[in-house]
Write a protein that holds these residues in place. Sequence first.
Motif, PDB file in Angstrom:
ATOM      1  N   VAL A 137      25.769 -19.528-107.160  1.00  0.00           N
ATOM      2  CA  VAL A 137      25.718 -20.731-106.342  1.00  0.00           C
ATOM      3  C   VAL A 137      24.279 -20.955-105.880  1.00  0.00           C
ATOM      4  CG1 VAL A 137      26.584 -21.884-104.271  1.00  0.00           C
ATOM      5  CG2 VAL A 137      28.063 -20.317-105.521  1.00  0.00           C
ATOM      6  N   ASP A 138      23.684 -22.071-106.279  1.00  0.00           N
ATOM      7  CA  ASP A 138      22.322 -22.453-105.862  1.00  0.00           C
ATOM      8  C   ASP A 138      21.315 -21.327-106.027  1.00  0.00           C
ATOM      9  OD1 ASP A 138      23.151 -25.023-105.230  1.00  0.00           O
ATOM     10  OD2 ASP A 138      23.613 -24.497-103.144  1.00  0.00           O
ATOM     11  N   GLU A 152      27.523 -20.652-100.114  1.00  0.00           N
ATOM     12  CA  GLU A 152      27.360 -22.065 -99.780  1.00  0.00           C
ATOM     13  C   GLU A 152      27.873 -22.932-100.923  1.00  0.00           C
ATOM     14  OE1 GLU A 152      23.426 -23.027 -98.427  1.00  0.00           O
ATOM     15  OE2 GLU A 152      23.329 -21.233 -97.171  1.00  0.00           O
TER      16      GLU A 152
END
Length: 191
Positions: free
Chosen positions: A85-86, A117
């Motif tokens: 994630v990111d 997140e």
Amino acid sequence: MKARIVSSVVLAAAVALGATGCNLISPQATTYKYDASDGVSGDTGAVAVRNAILIAGKDEGVFNLVFTGVNSTDKTVKLNVQLGVDGAKFDQTAEIKPGVNNFGGKDEEKIVFEDVEALVGSIVITYFQAGDDPGVELDVPVLDGTLDEYKPFVLDRGFTTKNSSNTTTDKATSAPSNPTATAEPTAEPAQ
């Protein structure tokens, strides 16, 4: 009279062939493998991952990975799971016993990720790898308890299990060690 009988037989054969011959030129929809629910599925070695979904918890950043793992061997297999994630990667492990193993439910073992997140409604690239076998990368949907069928899977941050600790790795320092895989767990998962 014979011509009439022959033409009737030919006409009947043509109608029968026309009515049943569709399978000769048209593919059957029932032969295509698909996910019949909101989750996604894939295979890694002897482990089949079925209907994988991330369910957002009551507290921000808490996610419960809900899926069924089917182990076709007679030995317990270690399953590595990594969320991406990111640029951050979150690692967990689970033991998949022979047969069908359900994860994430009320009385089932849980794989919980914290401090992630991800937005409800998004897709999280999730990598599953059984033992030393080549892994599978799945686009796992993120859902919440809005629908009644997912409410039992919503967790609190205070929920603890043997698998509830995360190992996070930085994108800049991680690289797959298997050149044939598109992603792979980058650190030994926390035990």
